[in-house]
Design an enzyme around this catalytic site. Structure first.
Site, PDB file in Angstrom:
ATOM      1  N   GLU A 138      42.201 -23.884  -4.016  1.00 29.44           N
ATOM      2  CA  GLU A 138      40.932 -24.311  -4.620  1.00 29.44           C
ATOM      3  C   GLU A 138      40.904 -25.822  -4.852  1.00 29.44           C
ATOM      4  OE1 GLU A 138      38.307 -22.589  -4.997  1.00 29.44           O
ATOM      5  OE2 GLU A 138      38.908 -20.483  -5.063  1.00 29.44           O
ATOM      6  N   ASP A 278      39.388 -15.307   4.889  1.00 27.46           N
ATOM      7  CA  ASP A 278      38.271 -15.937   5.602  1.00 27.46           C
ATOM      8  C   ASP A 278      38.546 -17.328   6.177  1.00 27.46           C
ATOM      9  OD1 ASP A 278      38.441 -16.778   2.971  1.00 27.46           O
ATOM     10  OD2 ASP A 278      36.318 -16.597   2.511  1.00 27.46           O
ATOM     11  N   GLU A 365      28.478  -9.301  -4.319  1.00 28.59           N
ATOM     12  CA  GLU A 365      29.830  -9.708  -3.927  1.00 28.59           C
ATOM     13  C   GLU A 365      30.467  -8.686  -2.989  1.00 28.59           C
ATOM     14  OE1 GLU A 365      31.069 -12.490  -4.384  1.00 28.59           O
ATOM     15  OE2 GLU A 365      33.235 -12.375  -4.304  1.00 28.59           O
ATOM     16  N   GLU A 386      27.586 -18.800   1.622  1.00 29.23           N
ATOM     17  CA  GLU A 386      27.927 -18.382   2.993  1.00 29.23           C
ATOM     18  C   GLU A 386      26.727 -17.996   3.860  1.00 29.23           C
ATOM     19  OE1 GLU A 386      29.710 -17.705   0.335  1.00 29.23           O
ATOM     20  OE2 GLU A 386      31.696 -18.495   0.798  1.00 29.23           O
TER      21      GLU A 386
HETATM   22  C1  DMJ Z   1      33.795 -21.853  -1.759  1.00 30.01           C
HETATM   23  O1  DMJ Z   1      34.704 -22.389  -2.645  1.00 30.01           O
HETATM   24  C2  DMJ Z   1      34.276 -21.964  -0.341  1.00 30.01           C
HETATM   25  O2  DMJ Z   1      33.222 -21.731   0.535  1.00 30.01           O
HETATM   26  C3  DMJ Z   1      35.407 -21.019  -0.052  1.00 30.01           C
HETATM   27  O3  DMJ Z   1      35.789 -21.043   1.286  1.00 30.01           O
HETATM   28  C4  DMJ Z   1      35.021 -19.609  -0.419  1.00 30.01           C
HETATM   29  N1  DMJ Z   1      34.467 -19.507  -1.737  1.00 30.01           N
HETATM   30  C5  DMJ Z   1      33.506 -20.457  -2.192  1.00 30.01           C
HETATM   31  C6  DMJ Z   1      32.064 -20.139  -1.970  1.00 30.01           C
HETATM   32  O4  DMJ Z   1      31.707 -18.852  -1.997  1.00 30.01           O
END
Ligand code: DMJ
Length: 572
Positions: A138, A278, A365, A386
């Site tokens: 993060e 992902d 979610e 997304e």
């Molecule tokens: C963001 O921090 C980034 O896109 C990450 O890859 C996945 N989660 C969040 C958004 O949903």
């Protein structure tokens, strides 16, 4: 005589043009209505961004994120990914996370004044010497990514974002942060710990469990940090972890979701394309484009085929066991919605995500595909980007107006369900639209940015960017396709799968096209573009493949669709 005839012809031509303009509503009036609509939508998104930004600045800055319902703040950097809220710091007052995340969006929207103000504040006040345990993934995508991207934008002379006062302060901050990341990689496998204390390094008895994304989605930010500073340790560490991870794949070329960094053993062997995995796929592909690494393309290609073979069911993607390939969970998760954008031609999957968005007004979610219902405990929508991201990419690839309509309905839903006086609030339960007191920083870094770029992509004209998983733009520069000198890579770091090529491969075989120099106006400054060749017509319409150019992101030749648009039409 000659002059008279020439003038007469010129007048006739002018009259003809006026006539065509007045009496051909099919093209000119439709076009101008279309332009007006996109402009109006762009302004709507700009308003959304500033509503979120100004409320953050007024009620939360310099803390990390805004609580829009109570107009207060949360120092959430140490809470990100920390579901059990363990080891929270007692003396941490935030790192202006939302401001860092907003920098590249301010640049996209052309707000030089605010960009410069933010840069000055950060360079004078931000310090990472804080006793806070943060999630490496993060902190990398949000903070390091935000800083390196903004540094590049600040040093791009043509954008004139900072008036002469910039002395690489953001890069200095980024380097300091990058150095604090390095102890996390000091494991027997080279796979990094998921958690690092910014002041003290890896804590005693730290958990050795991490995720595939946590190990495999560091290469863009850390690679760029190495390229900018000349210090190869960041790129080497990230690359080594990525290659080790790939060496742990099953015979089906599938990976699990969680693993142990000391033993290199899988913990959760079921995986999909959503949470925990992902951005691993995303970064293989994007790092190949950014750094021209052939082996990353080979990894992506094999991993992609395995995803299509074992996870895909029509337009949906379920999860499967990495060893047997047997389906495990039939669930749509909102994080998966980036996948159609990564493919840039996955119209049918995108439509299904839009369908679920429309069913609820926003994207839950987790949605159980086999029961066609929302997961009982994961009913939230935290303003995730997304679907907007995929909509933007698919519009770029196809110019199909349908994506503009999708963007419009996303904007309307966000304004209807999530906008409050104090900013934008997450949704706790999509079935009753109950709100939650949290405005995540990615709403400013990604959701607003992708929606803005959907309606106005002028930021991208003449520049090739890839966007990190957090939506921070990084330019594709041919110089970054060169390998780091081997001599800088510590000899005790044995690469699991070394880059095989000993002699330089041809540009095409590396999927990298020859560099093209673009002259960017009166500064005379030249920016390197790796491969972009524009389509023959600015509206991307075409009759044959010859009318289509080379895609700036993937460096692949675009072709003409049956509907008459240039795009990357992958057959999947
Ligand atoms: C963001 O921090 C980034 O896109 C990450 O890859 C996945 N989660 C969040 C958004 O949903």
């Amino acid at each position: 005589m000659m002059m008279g005839a020439w003038r007469c012809r010129a007048w006739l031509l002018l009259l003809l043009l006026i006539f065509c303009h007045l009496f051909d509503p099919s093209m000119s009036q439709l076009d101008s209505r279309w332009v007006a609509k996109k402009r109006q939508m762009r302004e709507k998104v700009r308003k959304m961004f500033y509503h979120a930004y100004e409320n953050y600045m007024a009620h939360a800055f310099p803390h990390d994120e805004l609580k829009p319902l109570t107009r207060s703040f949360t120092d959430s950097l140490s809470e990100l990914g920390n579901l059990k809220l363990e080891h929270l710091p007692t003396d941490y007052n935030g790192s202006a996370l939302t401001l860092i995340e907003s920098l590249s969006s301010l640049a996209v929207m052309g707000n030089r004044t605010e960009f410069e103000r933010a840069v000055i504040w950060l360079s004078e006040n931000l310090s990472f010497d804080v006793d806070a345990r943060v999630n490496l993934f993060e902190c990398n995508i949000r903070v390091l990514g935000g800083l390196v991207s903004a540094h590049i934008l600040a040093t791009d002379y043509t954008s004139k974002l900072v008036q002469g006062s910039y002395k690489n302060q953001l890069l200095v901050l980024a380097e300091d942060l990058g150095r604090r990341f390095l102890p996390a990689f000091d494991t027997p496998t080279g796979l990094p710990y998921a958690w690092i204390n910014l002041k003290y390094g890896v804590m005693e008895n730290e958990t050795t469990e991490t995720s595939t994304s946590g190990c495999g989605s560091l290469i863009l930010e850390m690679g760029v940090l190495s390229r900018l500073t000349g210090d190869p340790r960041y790129e080497s560490a990230a690359l080594r972890a990525l290659r080790k991870l790939w060496s742990m794949r099953s015979s089906l070329n599938l990976l699990g979701t969680t693993l142990d960094v000391t033993t290199g053993e899988w913990i959760e062997r079921s995986s999909g394309i959503g949470a925990g995995v992902d951005s691993f796929y995303e970064y293989l592909f994007k790092a190949h484009i950014l750094f021209g690494k052939e082996d990353l393309w080979r990894m992506f290609h094999s991993a992609y085929l395995a995803v299509q073979k074992y996870f895909r069911h029509g337009p949906w993607y379920h999860e499967a066991d990495m060893k047997t390939g047997k389906a495990t969970y039939w669930q749509l998760t909102s994080l998966q919605a980036f996948w159609p954008g990564l493919q840039a031609s996955a119209n049918s999957s995108h439509r299904e995500f839009v369908h679920v968005w429309k069913k609820f007004g926003v994207l839950p979610e987790r949605y159980l595909l086999d029961h066609q219902m929302v997961h009982p405990t994961e009913k939230y929508y935290p303003l995730r980007p997304e679907l907007a991201e995929s909509t933007f990419y698919l519009y770029q690839a196809t110019k199909d107006p349908w994506y503009i309509e999708v963007g419009e309905s996303i904007v309307n839903s966000l304004n209807l369900y999530t906008k409050v006086e104090g900013g934008f609030a997450s949704i706790r339960d999509v079935t009753n639209m109950e709100k939650e007191d949290h405005q995540h920083s990615f709403f400013l870094a990604e959701t607003c940015k992708y929606l803005y770029l959907l309606f106005d992509d002028s930021f991208l004209v003449d520049r090739n960017y890839i966007f990190t998983t957090e939506g921070h733009p990084l330019p594709v520069l041919s110089a970054w396709h060169e390998r780091l000198p081997e001599t800088f890579i510590p000899s005790n770091w044995t690469c699991v799968e070394n880059e095989k090529s000993t002699k330089p491969a041809s540009a095409m075989s590396q999927q990298v096209c020859p560099a093209l120099s673009l002259n960017l106006g009166d500064s005379g400054q030249k920016v390197e573009s790796a491969c972009h060749i524009p389509d023959a017509h600015s509206d991307h319409r075409c009759f044959t493949d010859e009318d289509c150019g080379v895609d700036s992101m993937s460096c692949r030749r675009r072709s003409c669709s049956m509907a008459g648009y240039c795009g990357l039409w992958l057959l999947i």
